[in-house]
Design a protein around this motif. Structure first.
Motif, PDB file in Angstrom:
ATOM      1  N   THR A  50       0.836  -1.198   0.000  1.00 13.11           N
ATOM      2  CA  THR A  50       0.000   0.000   0.000  1.00 13.11           C
ATOM      3  C   THR A  50       0.872   1.251   0.000  1.00 13.11           C
ATOM      4  O   THR A  50       0.602   2.209  -0.731  1.00 13.11           O
ATOM      5  N   ARG A  51       1.942   1.244   0.796  1.00 12.38           N
ATOM      6  CA  ARG A  51       2.856   2.398   0.844  1.00 12.38           C
ATOM      7  C   ARG A  51       3.479   2.644  -0.533  1.00 12.38           C
ATOM      8  O   ARG A  51       3.527   3.779  -1.016  1.00 12.38           O
ATOM      9  N   ILE A  52       3.907   1.579  -1.213  1.00 10.07           N
ATOM     10  CA  ILE A  52       4.523   1.709  -2.534  1.00 10.07           C
ATOM     11  C   ILE A  52       3.522   2.268  -3.539  1.00 10.07           C
ATOM     12  O   ILE A  52       3.828   3.207  -4.286  1.00 10.07           O
ATOM     13  N   ASN A  53       2.316   1.709  -3.554  1.00  9.37           N
ATOM     14  CA  ASN A  53       1.316   2.136  -4.533  1.00  9.37           C
ATOM     15  C   ASN A  53       0.780   3.537  -4.261  1.00  9.37           C
ATOM     16  O   ASN A  53       0.512   4.287  -5.194  1.00  9.37           O
ATOM     17  N   VAL A  54       0.636   3.886  -3.000  1.00 10.71           N
ATOM     18  CA  VAL A  54       0.197   5.239  -2.654  1.00 10.71           C
ATOM     19  C   VAL A  54       1.260   6.253  -3.081  1.00 10.71           C
ATOM     20  O   VAL A  54       0.941   7.290  -3.678  1.00 10.71           O
ATOM     21  N   ALA A  55       2.523   5.961  -2.814  1.00  5.52           N
ATOM     22  CA  ALA A  55       3.601   6.867  -3.220  1.00  5.52           C
ATOM     23  C   ALA A  55       3.641   7.001  -4.742  1.00  5.52           C
ATOM     24  O   ALA A  55       3.809   8.105  -5.271  1.00  5.52           O
ATOM     25  N   ARG A  56       3.481   5.888  -5.454  1.00  4.09           N
ATOM     26  CA  ARG A  56       3.485   5.907  -6.915  1.00  4.09           C
ATOM     27  C   ARG A  56       2.326   6.727  -7.466  1.00  4.09           C
ATOM     28  O   ARG A  56       2.495   7.560  -8.347  1.00  4.09           O
ATOM     29  N   LEU A  57       1.143   6.498  -6.926  1.00  6.04           N
ATOM     30  CA  LEU A  57      -0.050   7.206  -7.382  1.00  6.04           C
ATOM     31  C   LEU A  57       0.055   8.706  -7.115  1.00  6.04           C
ATOM     32  O   LEU A  57      -0.263   9.527  -7.978  1.00  6.04           O
ATOM     33  N   LEU A  58       0.527   9.061  -5.937  1.00  3.94           N
ATOM     34  CA  LEU A  58       0.657  10.476  -5.602  1.00  3.94           C
ATOM     35  C   LEU A  58       1.766  11.152  -6.401  1.00  3.94           C
ATOM     36  O   LEU A  58       1.640  12.320  -6.767  1.00  3.94           O
ATOM     37  N   LEU A  59       2.839  10.422  -6.707  1.00  2.00           N
ATOM     38  CA  LEU A  59       3.903  10.986  -7.539  1.00  2.00           C
ATOM     39  C   LEU A  59       3.365  11.296  -8.937  1.00  2.00           C
ATOM     40  O   LEU A  59       3.612  12.386  -9.479  1.00  2.00           O
ATOM     41  N   ILE A  60       2.617  10.364  -9.506  1.00  2.71           N
ATOM     42  CA  ILE A  60       2.015  10.604 -10.825  1.00  2.71           C
ATOM     43  C   ILE A  60       1.060  11.789 -10.745  1.00  2.71           C
ATOM     44  O   ILE A  60       1.062  12.656 -11.618  1.00  2.71           O
ATOM     45  N   GLY A  61       0.243  11.840  -9.706  1.00  3.68           N
ATOM     46  CA  GLY A  61      -0.704  12.934  -9.553  1.00  3.68           C
ATOM     47  C   GLY A  61      -0.040  14.287  -9.376  1.00  3.68           C
ATOM     48  O   GLY A  61      -0.491  15.295  -9.925  1.00  3.68           O
ATOM     49  N   ARG A  62       1.057  14.304  -8.665  1.00  4.06           N
ATOM     50  CA  ARG A  62       1.739  15.581  -8.404  1.00  4.06           C
ATOM     51  C   ARG A  62       2.611  16.020  -9.575  1.00  4.06           C
ATOM     52  O   ARG A  62       2.747  17.210  -9.838  1.00  4.06           O
ATOM     53  N   GLU A  63       3.218  15.071 -10.249  1.00  4.18           N
ATOM     54  CA  GLU A  63       4.117  15.410 -11.352  1.00  4.18           C
ATOM     55  C   GLU A  63       3.371  15.686 -12.654  1.00  4.18           C
ATOM     56  O   GLU A  63       3.707  16.612 -13.372  1.00  4.18           O
ATOM     57  N   ALA A  64       2.389  14.835 -12.965  1.00 10.83           N
ATOM     58  CA  ALA A  64       1.709  14.953 -14.262  1.00 10.83           C
ATOM     59  C   ALA A  64       0.212  15.173 -14.111  1.00 10.83           C
ATOM     60  O   ALA A  64      -0.526  15.021 -15.076  1.00 10.83           O
ATOM     61  N   GLY A 123       3.422   4.629  11.627  1.00 17.87           N
ATOM     62  CA  GLY A 123       2.095   5.195  11.373  1.00 17.87           C
ATOM     63  C   GLY A 123       1.008   4.166  11.615  1.00 17.87           C
ATOM     64  O   GLY A 123       0.968   3.502  12.654  1.00 17.87           O
ATOM     65  N   LEU A 124       0.126   4.020  10.655  1.00 14.79           N
ATOM     66  CA  LEU A 124      -1.023   3.129  10.788  1.00 14.79           C
ATOM     67  C   LEU A 124      -0.605   1.669  10.842  1.00 14.79           C
ATOM     68  O   LEU A 124       0.370   1.261  10.226  1.00 14.79           O
ATOM     69  N   ASP A 125      -1.385   0.878  11.577  1.00 18.59           N
ATOM     70  CA  ASP A 125      -1.154  -0.557  11.581  1.00 18.59           C
ATOM     71  C   ASP A 125      -1.901  -1.189  10.405  1.00 18.59           C
ATOM     72  O   ASP A 125      -2.643  -0.528   9.684  1.00 18.59           O
ATOM     73  N   ALA A 126      -1.697  -2.472  10.206  1.00 21.49           N
ATOM     74  CA  ALA A 126      -2.282  -3.172   9.061  1.00 21.49           C
ATOM     75  C   ALA A 126      -3.806  -3.147   9.104  1.00 21.49           C
ATOM     76  O   ALA A 126      -4.455  -3.053   8.057  1.00 21.49           O
ATOM     77  N   GLU A 127      -4.394  -3.212  10.281  1.00 25.38           N
ATOM     78  CA  GLU A 127      -5.858  -3.208  10.379  1.00 25.38           C
ATOM     79  C   GLU A 127      -6.435  -1.865   9.931  1.00 25.38           C
ATOM     80  O   GLU A 127      -7.454  -1.816   9.235  1.00 25.38           O
ATOM     81  N   ALA A 128      -5.781  -0.770  10.299  1.00 25.69           N
ATOM     82  CA  ALA A 128      -6.258   0.546   9.872  1.00 25.69           C
ATOM     83  C   ALA A 128      -6.117   0.715   8.354  1.00 25.69           C
ATOM     84  O   ALA A 128      -6.993   1.278   7.697  1.00 25.69           O
ATOM     85  N   VAL A 129      -5.018   0.207   7.786  1.00 27.32           N
ATOM     86  CA  VAL A 129      -4.833   0.250   6.330  1.00 27.32           C
ATOM     87  C   VAL A 129      -5.898  -0.598   5.651  1.00 27.32           C
ATOM     88  O   VAL A 129      -6.493  -0.189   4.655  1.00 27.32           O
ATOM     89  N   ALA A 130      -6.163  -1.784   6.203  1.00 29.43           N
ATOM     90  CA  ALA A 130      -7.180  -2.673   5.634  1.00 29.43           C
ATOM     91  C   ALA A 130      -8.561  -2.018   5.690  1.00 29.43           C
ATOM     92  O   ALA A 130      -9.344  -2.123   4.736  1.00 29.43           O
ATOM     93  N   GLN A 131      -8.872  -1.327   6.770  1.00 30.23           N
ATOM     94  CA  GLN A 131     -10.157  -0.632   6.873  1.00 30.23           C
ATOM     95  C   GLN A 131     -10.264   0.486   5.840  1.00 30.23           C
ATOM     96  O   GLN A 131     -11.304   0.658   5.202  1.00 30.23           O
TER      97      GLN A 131
END
Length: 166
Positions: A50-64, A123-131
């Motif tokens: 989730t951390r990898i994909n969130v960073a990737r998605l936000l990088l694309i959103g911020r750059e392009a 930061g968040l634990d796995a349960e909070a990310v899953a929620q």
């Protein structure tokens, strides 16, 4: 190009929404379920992916993001005008898939921005990310349900009007 009477269009619609609701922010939902059932390595993998994909998605959103927004707005407007003003059925069919998918893209960016601070170490634990991923999946499924319903109604209307008109 009678899209709404083609079986392939309806298969593509079903596969599109099935895939979209399974891959939430780039994380397969079976991984979320597995992390909830079995703590440990599965939960750590969920947070990491989730951390990898969130960073990737936000990088694309911020750059392009601006360029993507302009191009997507132009293409979606073109499809909507060609489809619903000039009655080009293929454009209607494409618009009825792509316009709701663009809404899912915006929802994904919003969910990624909300998740980003909690995905830092400690930061968040796995349960909070899953929620959070489950809530986002529910929203995606609502958009998909509405999109499939509108598409089915419009497709039936188009098929019946072509049947009676000629």
């Amino acid at each position: 190009m009678r899209s709404f009477s083609s079986l392939w269009y309806w298969i593509a619609l079903a596969v599109t929404w099935s895939t979209t609701s399974h891959w939430v922010l780039g994380v397969p939902f079976d991984m979320v379920s597995r992390a909830r059932r079995h703590a440990g390595p599965g939960a750590d993998e969920l947070v990491t992916l989730t951390r990898i994909n969130v960073a990737r998605l936000l990088l694309i959103g911020r750059e392009a993001g601006l360029a993507l927004t302009l191009v997507a707005s132009c293409l979606l407007s073109l499809l909507v005008v060609l489809g619903f003003v000039y009655h080009f059925e293929f454009a209607q069919a494409a618009a009825l898939i792509l316009v709701p998918l663009s809404l899912v893209g915006l929802l994904s960016l919003r969910a990624a921005e909300r998740l980003e601070p909690g995905l830092q170490p400690g930061g968040l634990d796995a349960e909070a990310v899953a929620q959070a991923l489950t809530r986002h999946r529910f929203r995606v499924q609502l958009v998909g349900l509405m999109a499939i319903s509108v598409t089915a109604l419009w497709g039936m209307f188009q098929n019946l009007s072509h049947y009676y008109v000629g």
